[in-house]
Design an enzyme around this catalytic site. Structure first.
Site, short mmCIF file in Angstrom:
data_model
loop_
_atom_site.label_atom_id
_atom_site.label_comp_id
_atom_site.label_asym_id
_atom_site.label_seq_id
_atom_site.Cartn_x
_atom_site.Cartn_y
_atom_site.Cartn_z
N TYR A 78 0.47 0.70 1.70
CA TYR A 78 0.16 1.93 2.42
C TYR A 78 0.34 1.75 3.93
CZ TYR A 78 -1.84 4.12 -1.72
OH TYR A 78 -2.02 4.67 -2.96
N GLY A 158 12.29 1.96 8.27
CA GLY A 158 12.40 1.16 9.49
C GLY A 158 11.07 0.64 9.97
N CYS A 176 -1.20 -1.99 4.99
CA CYS A 176 -0.30 -2.99 4.40
C CYS A 176 -1.05 -4.00 3.53
CB CYS A 176 0.51 -3.71 5.48
SG CYS A 176 1.57 -2.59 6.40
#
Length: 220
Positions: A78, A158, A176
């Site tokens: 996430y 990105g 994360c």
């Protein structure tokens, strides 16, 4: 339209809906693959939202503010996006730029680190942890995130650099999947920097990023 080494640079001043950005990336990547469009870097902001990568764990989504959540299709877990965060979507043809996904990710990290250095912030990679970090020991915090997808050798998605976002919004997820470190921003570090200056720093280190895609990667 601005070009750098034949690559189109797009900059959006108003926040861009995530679904619009996702549709653009998919369409542009397909066109690049077919030789019908230029490669592209798109710098923008999103309204407050969360994105779920392919490894996202629902237990890491708290979302007390009820922000929208989007399936991103990129790698990772996430991630939060919102105002005050510079997001860069990078659509490049790796078939003509080294054809090495691992090198691409390493160079993307390096591009973020070089950009932050230009803005007066020393940042680094951290072994075993995704993202770009500042500080040491108990003060170490995440200032940048990245997540990519490669489709038929064309890159999508990105990075995101925290310029001046509302850091409390990150409390809606375990960013994360890393729960024992905080997040920070240029503003939190005492840097009052306009998005335009961040864009200028990104452009200044872009050719070094590109050149590095075709050099052997020394990552073990």
């Amino acid at each position: 339209m601005e070009l750098i080494d034949g690559i189109e640079w797009r900059v959006s001043e108003a926040p861009v809906a995530y679904a619009e950005a996702l549709a653009f990336m998919e369409e542009r990547a397909a066109a690049v693959r077919e030789g019908n469009a230029r490669e592209c870097v798109w710098l923008l902001e999103h309204p407050p939202l969360f994105t779920a990568g392919t490894s996202a764990d629902p237990a890491e989504l708290l979302n007390s503010l009820d922000f929208p959540v989007y399936e991103a299709g990129r790698g990772g877990r996430y991630t939060y996006h919102g105002p005050g965060q510079r997001v860069g979507y990078v659509i490049l043809d790796l078939e003509k730029r080294g054809k090495d996904v691992r090198r691409f990710v390493h160079q993307l990290e390096g591009w973020m680190i070089d950009t932050l250095a230009e803005l007066g912030v020393s940042a680094h990679r951290a072994d075993g942890r995704i993202g770009i970090w500042v500080g040491e020991g108990p003060d170490e915090a995440k200032i940048g995130a990245l997540g990519v997808r490669v489709k038929r050798w064309v890159t999508l998605h990105g990075f995101a650099i925290n310029v001046s976002p509302d850091l409390t919004h990150f409390g809606g997820i375990v960013p994360c999947g890393i729960s024992n470190f905080g997040v920070t921003s240029l503003e939190r570090l005492g840097k009052q920097i306009a998005p335009e200056r961040v864009d200028c720093a990104l452009k200044g280190s872009f050719r070094s990023f590109l050149n590095g895609l075709e050099r052997p990667c020394k990552v073990s």
